[in-house]
Each structure stands twice: as C-alpha cells, then as structure tokens.
Write a protein that holds these residues in place. Structure first.
Motif, short mmCIF file in Angstrom:
data_model
loop_
_atom_site.label_atom_id
_atom_site.label_comp_id
_atom_site.label_asym_id
_atom_site.label_seq_id
_atom_site.Cartn_x
_atom_site.Cartn_y
_atom_site.Cartn_z
N ALA A 1 0.83 -1.20 0.00
CA ALA A 1 0.00 0.00 0.00
C ALA A 1 0.87 1.26 0.00
CB ALA A 1 -0.92 0.00 1.22
N THR A 2 0.48 2.22 -0.80
CA THR A 2 1.19 3.49 -0.86
C THR A 2 0.25 4.56 -1.39
OG1 THR A 2 3.25 4.59 -1.56
CG2 THR A 2 2.12 3.23 -3.20
N ILE A 3 0.72 5.79 -1.34
CA ILE A 3 -0.02 6.92 -1.90
C ILE A 3 0.84 7.55 -2.99
CG2 ILE A 3 -0.88 9.25 -1.41
CD1 ILE A 3 -1.61 8.24 1.39
N GLU B 1 -3.98 12.95 -4.26
CA GLU B 1 -3.38 11.80 -3.61
C GLU B 1 -4.19 10.56 -3.99
OE1 GLU B 1 -2.86 12.45 0.59
OE2 GLU B 1 -1.11 13.71 0.21
N GLN C 1 -4.64 6.57 -3.49
CA GLN C 1 -4.33 5.40 -2.68
C GLN C 1 -4.19 4.19 -3.60
OE1 GLN C 1 -3.89 5.01 0.84
NE2 GLN C 1 -3.17 3.01 0.14
N ASN D 1 -3.20 0.07 -3.69
CA ASN D 1 -3.09 -1.12 -2.86
C ASN D 1 -2.64 -2.31 -3.69
OD1 ASN D 1 -4.10 0.02 -0.34
ND2 ASN D 1 -6.02 0.23 -1.45
N THR E 1 -4.38 0.25 -9.89
CA THR E 1 -5.16 1.45 -9.59
C THR E 1 -4.98 2.43 -10.74
OG1 THR E 1 -4.77 1.16 -7.23
CG2 THR E 1 -5.42 3.36 -7.96
#
Length: 113
Positions: A63-65, A74, A76, A78, A83
């Motif tokens: 997980a990161t932004i 921003e 998100q 996962n 994404t």
C-alpha cells in the motif's frame, strides 16, 4: 527571382516543421510500478497540453499513496489490483509526482499552455 522563391519556400517548410514539434499532446499516461522496494519510472518527464487528460496507472506490491504536487491529488494504491486515476491538467507548470512509501520522485508532469 526563382532563387529567392526557393529560399522562401525552404524557410517556410523548416518553420512549419518546427512549430508542430513543440505542441504537447492532449493526453498523457504515466505507468508506475512498485515492486520489492523499487519504483519505476524514476524521474520520467510527462508532457500534456493544458486542459488535457492525465492518467496514472499504478501497480504495487504494498500500500502506498501517489501524490501529484501542485494539484494536491493523492491516489491510494493497494496491492492485488492495478489502480487507475484520471484528472484534467488545468494548471500550467511543472509538478512532481511522488510515492509516499517509499518516498521517491516518480516523475514530473509538465503542463503547457
């Protein structure tokens, strides 16, 4: 007179070719891959015309932004599923795109008027 016409024609051809090459595209996509602590790309420059569409495609193993500076976007991201985030590039300038974990500058978005 013919020689002058040939020179003028040649200059027009050169100038026409140069003017078309500086236009930024209407759409831009940055594909970001985070795996085993590595981030790709690293410092890529993406150009788009003001009012154009920017798409971020992110695949990550943790997980990161993803943060687009200046736009304060921003995203998100996962693990397990890619994404995708799309936005309109309505502010001209140069903007860094970074991941938050790990903290890496992925690239630079350049929005041209």
């Amino acid at each position: 007179m013919t020689r002058v016409a040939v020179v003028v024609l040649a200059l027009l051809v050169v100038l026409t070719g140069c003017s078309g090459s500086s236009k930024a595209p209407q759409t831009a996509t940055m594909t970001i891959v985070i795996a085993d602590g590595s981030v790709s790309p690293n410092g890529q420059r993406v150009e788009v015309r003001k009012g154009g569409t920017v798409t971020l495609e992110v695949t990550t193993d943790k997980a990161t932004i993803i943060h687009v500076h200046g736009y304060e976007i921003e995203v998100q991201a996962n693990p397990g599923a890619p994404t995708t985030h799309e936005f309109t590039a309505d502010k001209p300038g140069a903007f860094e795109i970074e991941t938050h974990d790990p903290a890496v500058i992925v690239g630079q978005l350049v929005v041209k008027s």
